[in-house]
Design a protein around this motif. Structure first.
Motif, PDB file in Angstrom:
ATOM      1  N   GLN A  55       4.738   7.126   8.796  1.00  0.00           N
ATOM      2  CA  GLN A  55       3.496   7.796   9.190  1.00  0.00           C
ATOM      3  C   GLN A  55       2.372   7.456   8.209  1.00  0.00           C
ATOM      4  N   ALA A  56       2.703   7.472   6.923  1.00  0.00           N
ATOM      5  CA  ALA A  56       1.681   7.184   5.895  1.00  0.00           C
ATOM      6  C   ALA A  56       1.180   5.748   6.038  1.00  0.00           C
ATOM      7  N   SER A  80      13.648  12.693   7.167  1.00  0.00           N
ATOM      8  CA  SER A  80      12.247  13.151   7.235  1.00  0.00           C
ATOM      9  C   SER A  80      11.356  12.328   6.297  1.00  0.00           C
ATOM     10  N   ARG A  81      11.894  11.950   5.135  1.00  0.00           N
ATOM     11  CA  ARG A  81      11.080  11.140   4.224  1.00  0.00           C
ATOM     12  C   ARG A  81      10.770   9.772   4.821  1.00  0.00           C
ATOM     13  N   LEU A  82      11.760   9.208   5.449  1.00  0.00           N
ATOM     14  CA  LEU A  82      11.539   7.883   6.032  1.00  0.00           C
ATOM     15  C   LEU A  82      10.452   7.956   7.107  1.00  0.00           C
ATOM     16  N   PHE A  83      10.525   8.996   7.939  1.00  0.00           N
ATOM     17  CA  PHE A  83       9.477   9.104   8.953  1.00  0.00           C
ATOM     18  C   PHE A  83       8.111   9.287   8.303  1.00  0.00           C
ATOM     19  N   GLN A 112       0.801  -1.222   0.000  1.00  0.00           N
ATOM     20  CA  GLN A 112       0.000   0.000   0.000  1.00  0.00           C
ATOM     21  C   GLN A 112       0.835   1.274   0.000  1.00  0.00           C
ATOM     22  N   ILE A 113       2.071   1.193   0.379  1.00  0.00           N
ATOM     23  CA  ILE A 113       2.865   2.422   0.389  1.00  0.00           C
ATOM     24  C   ILE A 113       3.528   2.613  -0.982  1.00  0.00           C
ATOM     25  N   SER A 114       4.008   3.823  -1.211  1.00  0.00           N
ATOM     26  CA  SER A 114       4.558   4.143  -2.532  1.00  0.00           C
ATOM     27  C   SER A 114       5.888   3.407  -2.751  1.00  0.00           C
ATOM     28  N   GLU A 115       6.262   3.329  -4.004  1.00  0.00           N
ATOM     29  CA  GLU A 115       7.510   2.634  -4.346  1.00  0.00           C
ATOM     30  C   GLU A 115       8.734   3.294  -3.685  1.00  0.00           C
ATOM     31  N   PRO A 116       8.845   4.655  -3.723  1.00  0.00           N
ATOM     32  CA  PRO A 116       9.998   5.266  -3.044  1.00  0.00           C
ATOM     33  C   PRO A 116      10.020   4.941  -1.548  1.00  0.00           C
ATOM     34  N   CYS A 117       8.833   4.895  -0.935  1.00  0.00           N
ATOM     35  CA  CYS A 117       8.773   4.559   0.500  1.00  0.00           C
ATOM     36  C   CYS A 117       9.220   3.118   0.720  1.00  0.00           C
ATOM     37  N   ARG A 118       8.737   2.232  -0.143  1.00  0.00           N
ATOM     38  CA  ARG A 118       9.136   0.817  -0.012  1.00  0.00           C
ATOM     39  C   ARG A 118      10.652   0.690  -0.057  1.00  0.00           C
ATOM     40  N   GLU A 119      11.234   1.437  -0.987  1.00  0.00           N
ATOM     41  CA  GLU A 119      12.677   1.369  -1.168  1.00  0.00           C
ATOM     42  C   GLU A 119      13.402   1.890   0.077  1.00  0.00           C
ATOM     43  N   LEU A 120      12.913   3.010   0.590  1.00  0.00           N
ATOM     44  CA  LEU A 120      13.544   3.589   1.783  1.00  0.00           C
ATOM     45  C   LEU A 120      13.455   2.644   2.978  1.00  0.00           C
ATOM     46  N   VAL A 121      12.272   2.106   3.188  1.00  0.00           N
ATOM     47  CA  VAL A 121      12.060   1.190   4.317  1.00  0.00           C
ATOM     48  C   VAL A 121      12.945  -0.042   4.161  1.00  0.00           C
ATOM     49  N   ARG A 122      13.011  -0.498   2.964  1.00  0.00           N
ATOM     50  CA  ARG A 122      13.830  -1.687   2.699  1.00  0.00           C
ATOM     51  C   ARG A 122      15.314  -1.431   2.987  1.00  0.00           C
ATOM     52  N   LEU A 123      15.794  -0.288   2.487  1.00  0.00           N
ATOM     53  CA  LEU A 123      17.212   0.026   2.685  1.00  0.00           C
ATOM     54  C   LEU A 123      17.542   0.205   4.165  1.00  0.00           C
TER      55      LEU A 123
END
Lengths: 288, 193
Positions: B173-174, B166-169, B131-142
């Motif tokens: 949050q999203a 800030s993006r990771l947080f 459900q989260i965006s691709e950039p978020c998935r990538e950040l969380v994964r890394l």
């Protein structure tokens, strides 16, 4: 940036346990007084271990539908990877269960037609049907093409498991019986039904070397045969041993409402066929 | 062919509706996937013992509806099929009078839970990442899976470290909000039953 914002951007480090102990203590103090931060931190504290345990598989694309079908059949070329994915993906696992169920007796469907004694065919009733009635099915395909002028709008003949799945093939399950014991089963056929599946539990002679032929037929109230088929005992035995039932596909178009006698047996020494298996099937016709 | 409201309802040749009626495996596989995605949503986890039956029931309903030409082909078939799946699952909820919140939102089973709970965790985590965006998935994964630090991620993505933090947080949050919305949607569903 407010003090609250400064805490927020440190939450990922806190969740990942990458904060120095002093900083972590300060963060926990903040969390005690801040509902918003506490909720996010608490949720992700639970998610991260599952994320680490699930690993890369959690980020993989789902296998294609047909790959899952092949996996369910044990025919996938990427079985290890697919199995790992299925293990961690509920929707894919459910898809695999669906495809696997199509090779089994569809017990839920059959259960509705069980005898009061509770007998039910164990497994692979439909594969037995497919194997045993291939000839009948081909004959029916030819027959049905002629019977239904709207064949273009309707589905072509499908194997019993597909037909049953789509509700196109009602079935009647006949228990083990002896001549004259009065087994009677009812089945309702709709206008759209193109076939009736008869699944019968039939005792075969003990002699495994017997290579005779069996004949089964369905006769209406006047004794007129409306359908018949012949099977060799070797094929029947193999399928009965595997599945406990012998299945037959009867074209529904040839069955008006009424009582029918389903009977059959081995080629008798007299040259005729014995009817050692006998049951009554009462067919009713639904309006639509 | 059925005429309803002056419109002719028929399924185009090679349409998924027609191919489903013809038991074409790919069409069947596609519809089964749509159904499976709905039934295995976190809100329906309490029904997991019945998923296979509900899947069959949903499929039967869809096929029956198509055969009676009750589905209007001008509508989105996927939305329709998934609507039938949701309706079927909600009916099952009604039958069971089960608590829709058994597994909801941020009430994730604890990490020390048994195999069943851990399997649920995996499913929920997968859903979150879908459900989260691709950039978020990538950040969380890394950050969480590959355990890279902010400096490494910033270098990799050519962004300042502060932006990464800030993006990771915001990603966390999203995802949390998405979980929360699901819980509220469960609550609404339960209250309307």
């Amino acid at each position: 940036m407010s003090c609250h914002d400064e805490f927020q951007i440190e939450i990922p480090a806190y969740i990942a346990s990458r904060m120095a102990s002093d900083a972590s203590r300060i963060m926990e103090e903040h969390l005690r007084g801040c509902d918003e931060c506490r909720e996010i931190a608490s949720a992700w504290k639970a998610i991260v271990p599952a994320l680490r345990e699930g690993g890369e598989a959690l980020f993989e694309e789902h296998p294609l539908e047909m790959t899952l079908r092949d996996h369910a059949r044990g025919e996938s070329r990427h079985d290890g990877a697919v199995a790992r994915h299925v293990d961690r993906c509920a929707s894919c696992e459910l898809e695999v269960r669906f495809w696997a169920s199509r090779h089994e007796p569809a017990e839920v469907r059959v259960r509705a037609a069980l005898t009061p004694s509770g007998w039910r065919p164990p497994h692979a009733i439909w594969s037995a049907a497919a194997g045993l009635v291939a000839g009948a099915a081909m004959a029916y395909f030819v027959l049905a093409s002629g019977l239904h002028s709207d064949a273009g709008r309707r589905a072509a003949w499908a194997p019993p498991e597909i037909a049953a799945l789509s509700g196109r093939a009602p079935q009647v399950v006949l228990p083990r019986t002896v001549r004259g014991d009065g087994v009677e089963r009812h089945v309702s056929l709709g206008a759209a039904d193109r076939s009736l599946i008869i699944a019968a539990q039939i005792d075969l002679p003990e002699d495994p070397g017997d290579a005779g032929r069996y004949r089964f037929d369905l006769r209406d109230g006047d004794g007129t045969s409306v359908w018949s088929t012949e099977l060799d005992s070797g094929t029947m035995r193999a399928d009965a041993e595997a599945n406990e039932v012998i299945s037959f596909v009867v074209p529904a178009g040839s069955l008006a409402a009424g009582r029918y006698t389903f009977a059959g047996g081995p080629d008798a020494a007299t040259g005729g066929f014995d009817s050692s298996y006998r049951a009554t099937i009462v067919v009713s016709r639904a309006e639509n | 062919m059925t005429i309803r409201g002056g419109a002719t309802l028929a399924y185009a040749r090679n349409s998924i509706e027609q191919r489903l009626l013809e038991d074409e495996p790919q069409a069947l596989g596609q519809v089964v996937r749509w159904i499976s995605v709905v039934l295995t949503a976190p809100r329906f986890w309490p029904l997991r013992a019945e998923w296979a039956d509900l899947q069959q029931e949903t499929l039967m309903r869809i096929i029956s509806s198509l055969r009676q030409e009750r589905f209007d082909p001008s509508r989105d078939f996927r939305a329709y099929a998934q609507g039938v799946a949701r309706y079927t699952a909600l009916q099952a909820f009604g039958r069971k009078r089960h608590d829709a919140f058994e597994i909801a939102g941020d009430d994730l089973p604890s990490p020390a839970a048994g195999p069943e709970e851990r399997a649920i965790q995996h499913q929920l985590v997968r859903r979150i990442f879908e459900q989260i965006s691709e950039p978020c998935r990538e950040l969380v994964r890394l950050y969480f899976l590959d355990e890279q630090d902010y400096e490494e991620i910033a270098g990799r993505l050519s962004l300042p470290q502060g932006t990464i933090k800030s993006r990771l947080f915001r990603c966390l949050q999203a995802a949390h909000r998405s979980l929360h919305r699901k819980a509220l949607s469960c609550e609404r569903m339960a209250s309307t039953e």
